[in-house]
Design an enzyme around this catalytic site. Structure first.
Site, PDB file in Angstrom:
ATOM      1  N   ASN A   1      40.626  95.605 110.678  1.00 42.14           N
ATOM      2  CA  ASN A   1      41.003  94.537 111.595  1.00 42.14           C
ATOM      3  C   ASN A   1      42.183  93.691 111.134  1.00 42.14           C
ATOM      4  O   ASN A   1      43.182  93.560 111.835  1.00 42.14           O
ATOM      5  CB  ASN A   1      39.813  93.575 111.744  1.00 42.14           C
TER       6      ASN A   1
ATOM      7  N   ASP B   1      32.788 100.039 107.980  1.00 43.64           N
ATOM      8  CA  ASP B   1      32.000  99.295 108.962  1.00 43.64           C
ATOM      9  C   ASP B   1      32.015  99.910 110.355  1.00 43.64           C
ATOM     10  O   ASP B   1      31.142  99.623 111.168  1.00 43.64           O
ATOM     11  CB  ASP B   1      32.520  97.852 109.053  1.00 43.64           C
TER      12      ASP B   1
ATOM     13  N   MET C   1      25.576  97.300 104.017  1.00 46.10           N
ATOM     14  CA  MET C   1      26.616  96.376 104.441  1.00 46.10           C
ATOM     15  C   MET C   1      26.634  96.312 105.968  1.00 46.10           C
ATOM     16  O   MET C   1      25.890  97.032 106.642  1.00 46.10           O
ATOM     17  CB  MET C   1      27.971  96.834 103.889  1.00 46.10           C
ATOM     18  N   GLY C   2      27.521  95.502 106.506  1.00 42.85           N
ATOM     19  CA  GLY C   2      27.610  95.330 107.966  1.00 42.85           C
ATOM     20  C   GLY C   2      27.421  93.867 108.300  1.00 42.85           C
ATOM     21  O   GLY C   2      26.322  93.434 108.614  1.00 42.85           O
TER      22      GLY C   2
ATOM     23  N   GLU D   1      23.115  93.626 106.272  1.00 48.17           N
ATOM     24  CA  GLU D   1      23.273  92.327 105.608  1.00 48.17           C
ATOM     25  C   GLU D   1      23.518  91.194 106.604  1.00 48.17           C
ATOM     26  O   GLU D   1      23.212  90.048 106.344  1.00 48.17           O
ATOM     27  CB  GLU D   1      24.430  92.368 104.599  1.00 48.17           C
TER      28      GLU D   1
ATOM     29  N   LEU E   1      28.332 100.812  96.436  1.00 47.52           N
ATOM     30  CA  LEU E   1      28.117 102.267  96.387  1.00 47.52           C
ATOM     31  C   LEU E   1      28.438 102.922  97.719  1.00 47.52           C
ATOM     32  O   LEU E   1      29.001 104.009  97.774  1.00 47.52           O
ATOM     33  CB  LEU E   1      26.663 102.581  96.024  1.00 47.52           C
TER      34      LEU E   1
END
Lengths: 407, 407
Positions: free
Chosen positions: B112, B142, B186-187, B243, B298
Site C-alpha cells: 500500500n 497480507d 499476522m493480519g 492479530e 516466520l
C-alpha cells in the site's frame, strides 16, 4: 507358533517418533519374529485400558505416510508407574493384558521418564520370572539422554532451528535501523537445541551473535554489556536463548516474570525467557527495537523441515530394537553409536535403560566458548551431520499428507 | 544508446520479494530494453543517498540463489515521501540522481504505502514533463491490495500457515487429555492469512475448529460459548486468530493487555492477541491446558516452506513490469489477473497505483461462514491454487543457501 509384540509411545512428541514405529513394523516384515505387531494408544496408560490394535495389518501406504508424520501418532502419555515394591497392581494388570494378547516383547519409545518405565517393568518381569521383554527406543528433541551419541528427533529440531535462525536473521536485517532479535528455543535443562543455531550461516559466516545455554549461569550484567557492545558496533544483534537459562541462585530467568505451572512429573513449565531478555534490553536503554520469537512446539513438529538422516536413524532404532529383541536385551534401550564423522556413519548398540533413566546429558563445558556466550567448532561438527538430507515426504494438494492412529 | 533502470524494495519483507527482482533482471536479459539494471539499497531512502549498484552485472548463479532468498535482499525502508506540493526537495534530489545514472524507469516493489510513493513520483514526473517512468510491483503477505487477484508473498505465507497448523494440530492431539491450541497469525486489518489455515486437513477433514478474522467484530461472550461447547464435545479445540481482531468499539483485542507502540506510518504494532484469548479461556474455567503460538516473522520469511507458484508469480510480475515498461504505464502497478481456477492460470495487467495505494482489500463477507467463526469453500478454492508446488531451492550443507545484497 509365534507370539506377538507391542509398541507404544510416551512423553513429548518429536517430528520423527513415528518413523521408529514404521522401522519396527518393517523389521518384523523382514525377520518375521512375531506373528503380530500390536500398537498401544497413549502409552502404558492406554495399554492398561486395552487400547490396542494390530498395526502390522495396516496397508504399506499408510505405514509409509506414518513414517513421515510428526508427533506421536499412537498418542502419548505422561504416566509414571509407581515403584512395584510399593504398589504392583498396575504391573500385574499390564502383564495380564500382555498374556491375553500373547505379547512377549514390549517396545517403548520415549525419553528419560519412559526409560525409567522400561527399567521398572523389566526388573518386575525378571523378579517374577515372566517371559516378557521390555525394550526402550529413544526419542527426544532435547538430546539430553546419556550414553547414546544423540537422540532421534534432535536432528530434525536442530535443522528447523538453524533454518529459521537463518531466515529470521534476514528478516531482521532489512532496514537501515535494525534492532535486536531474540530466538527462544526449548531446552529446560540442556542447551543442545539452542546450540544448533550455530549452523546458520550466510556467506560462510555464522549469523547468530550470542547463544545462551542453561549449562552456563546467566549473568544479567555481563549479558547487557555484551549486547550493548555488539549493538553499538553492528547496529544489529541476533540472540538465541534456551528457555532453561538460570541465574546464580539456580532460578529460571523466565520465572522472573512468567506464569508458573508444573507438569505431572513436577517439571516446571517454562516459556517466556525471550520476553524477559527483551524487557531487560529495553530497560537498559540499548534500543527499543527488540523482537522476540518463541519457537514453541514448532521445533518438535516441523516435519516439513525434517532431516532425512534423523528419519533414517529413527527408523533404524525401531528396526534394530525388533531385530535383536530375541537376544538378552530386556531392560535395555537401543542407543546410537557414532562410528565416524566424515563421512558420518552410526550403528545401534544396546545399553541399560536404568543407566539412561533420570540422567541428563549436558552440553560439555569444552564445547562452550570461553566467553560463555556461544559454542565451539566441536559442537558444530557434532550437529552438522545430523541435519543432513531433504526427506521425500508424501504430499497431497501441496501440503504434507499425514497419517495418525490416535484420531 | 540505451538508458538504464532501477529497482528497489520497500515495506515489510515477504519470502518471495527477491524473486521479483530476479524476474526483472531476467526480463532485461531477454528483451535488452535497458543497458544496466541498477538496484537501490533500502528503498528510496537508500537511493536518495546514492546506495546504488549494477545488479545486472551479477553472476547468474548469485541471481538464481537470490530468487530463492526470503526477505528484502536489497534492504527495505518505511519512508513516506511528503506531498510534493508541500515539499519537493526530495523529489528533485531523486530525479537528479536518476539523471546522473541515466535512469529512465524506476521499479518499486511494495505494498500500500509503496504504491502511494509510485503514484506520487509519477504524478510529479508528469507534472514536470520528466522522462522517467515509475512502475509498482506488488508484494505483501497480507494480500490486502485491491484490484490484483492476490499479492506475491501471500501464497507462501498461506502455505507455511496451513502446514504448521496441520503439524501443531497433531502436536496438540497426542494426549488423552488434550487442551486448546491458539495459532496467532499476522493480519492487522484483514483476515487472509488467518483464513489460509482452512487448507489444513487430516483425512480430508479440516483440523481448525474456529478462525477469527478482523473483518468480524469480536464478541467475547460468543467466543467463550463456542469454545466451551466444542471443548466439551471433543476435548480439544484448535483456534486460529488474526492479530487484528477488534471488539464492538473498534478496539484491538490485543490492546486489552498488550504493550502499545506505533510504526512511522502511525500503524499500531500488534501482537499478543493469542495470549489475551488464552487468558479469557482460563479465566472462564474452560480448561487450564491452553497453548498459544504466535507465528510472528516466520510467516513472511519461511522460504523453506514457500509455494513454487508464488515464486513463479513473483518472478513474473517483475518480468512483465520490465517487459512492458516502454508502454505508457508510468504510475501503474503490475497486478495479477486470475484467468482460470481449475487448472489455475493467471496473467499480468497494469492498474493505476493510486487506485491501489491506501486502499484495503478485505475478506468478502460472503466468504465468511454464517457463524462468523470460519470461512467458506469459496475461500478455500481461492487460496488452494496459490500454495502449489515445492520449490527447487539451493542448499548448502542441508540448509538453504541464501544471497543478499544489503549485508
Amino acid at each position: 507358533m509365534m507370539s506377538n509384540c507391542i509398541i507404544a509411545q510416551s512423553g513429548g512428541p518429536t517430528s520423527v517418533i513415528n518413523s521408529s514405529v514404521a522401522g519396527l513394523v518393517a523389521s518384523n516384515l523382514k525377520y518375521k519374529i512375531y506373528d503380530k505387531v500390536y500398537a498401544g494408544l497413549n502409552g502404558v496408560e492406554g495399554i492398561l485400558n486395552e487400547k490396542i490394535f494390530d498395526i502390522s495389518a495396516c496397508k504399506e501406504d499408510d505405514l509409509n505416510t506414518f513414517k513421515f508424520t510428526p508427533s506421536s501418532g499412537l498418542g502419548s502419555c505422561r504416566y509414571k508407574l509407581k515403584d512395584f515394591k510399593e504398589d504392583e497392581s498396575e504391573y500385574k494388570k499390564l502383564i495380564e493384558i500382555c498374556k491375553k494378547y500373547d505379547i512377549t516383547s514390549f517396545f517403548y519409545i520415549g525419553g528419560n521418564d519412559s526409560m525409567d518405565t522400561v527399567a521398572k517393568l523389566s526388573a518386575y518381569a525378571e523378579k517374577n520370572s515372566l517371559a516378557i521383554k521390555f525394550i526402550g527406543i529413544p526419542k527426544t528433541i532435547d538430546n539430553d539422554l546419556p550414553i547414546t551419541d544423540h537422540t532421534p528427533g534432535f536432528g530434525s529440531a536442530a535443522k528447523f532451528i538453524s533454518t529459521v535462525a537463518l531466515e529470521t536473521y534476514l528478516d531482521a536485517s532489512v532496514y537501515k535501523n535494525n534492532g535486536i532479535f531474540i530466538l527462544e528455543t526449548m531446552g529446560r535443562d540442556t542447551g543442545w537445541l539452542a546450540a544448533s543455531a550455530c549452523l546458520a550461516k550466510l556467506n560462510g559466516q555464522p549469523v547468530v551473535d550470542f547463544i545462551y545455554l542453561p549449562e552456563i549461569e546467566f549473568d544479567t550484567d555481563k549479558f547487557l554489556k555484551e549486547i550493548k557492545e555488539r549493538f553499538n558496533k553492528n547496529n544489529q544483534v541476533y540472540i538465541v536463548v534456551s528457555e532453561g537459562i538460570k541465574n546464580s541462585s539456580g532460578r529460571f530467568i523466565s520465572e522472573l516474570t512468567a506464569y508458573q505451572s508444573h507438569d505431572s512429573f513436577g517439571h516446571s513449565q517454562l516459556g517466556g525467557v525471550g520476553t524477559v531478555l527483551k524487557n531487560l534490553i529495553i530497560e537498559e536503554g540499548i534500543t527499543k527495537r527488540v523482537k522476540c520469537l518463541e519457537l514453541g512446539v514448532l521445533q518438535r513438529s516441523a516435519m516439513h523441515c525434517a532431516s532425512q538422516l534423523d528419519i533414517d536413524e529413527a527408523f533404524k532404532v525401531g528396526y534394530d530394537a525388533l531385530k535383536h529383541s530375541l537376544d538378552n536385551y530386556s531392560g535395555c534401550m537401543v542407543a546410537i553409536k557414532r562410528d565416524s564423522n566424515n563421512p558420518y556413519s552410526s550403528s545401534s548398540i544396546f545399553v541399560k535403560a536404568k543407566d539412561v533413566a533420570n540422567h541428563v546429558k549436558y552440553v560439555p563445558k569444552n564445547w562452550i566458548n570461553s566467553q560463555c556466550n556461544g559454542v565451539t567448532t566441536e559442537m558444530e561438527e557434532y550437529i552438522a551431520p545430523l541435519i543432513e538430507g531433504i526427506p521425500n515426504m508424501v504430499y497431497e494438494n501441496s501440503l504434507p499428507k499425514f497419517k495418525v492412529f490416535n484420531k
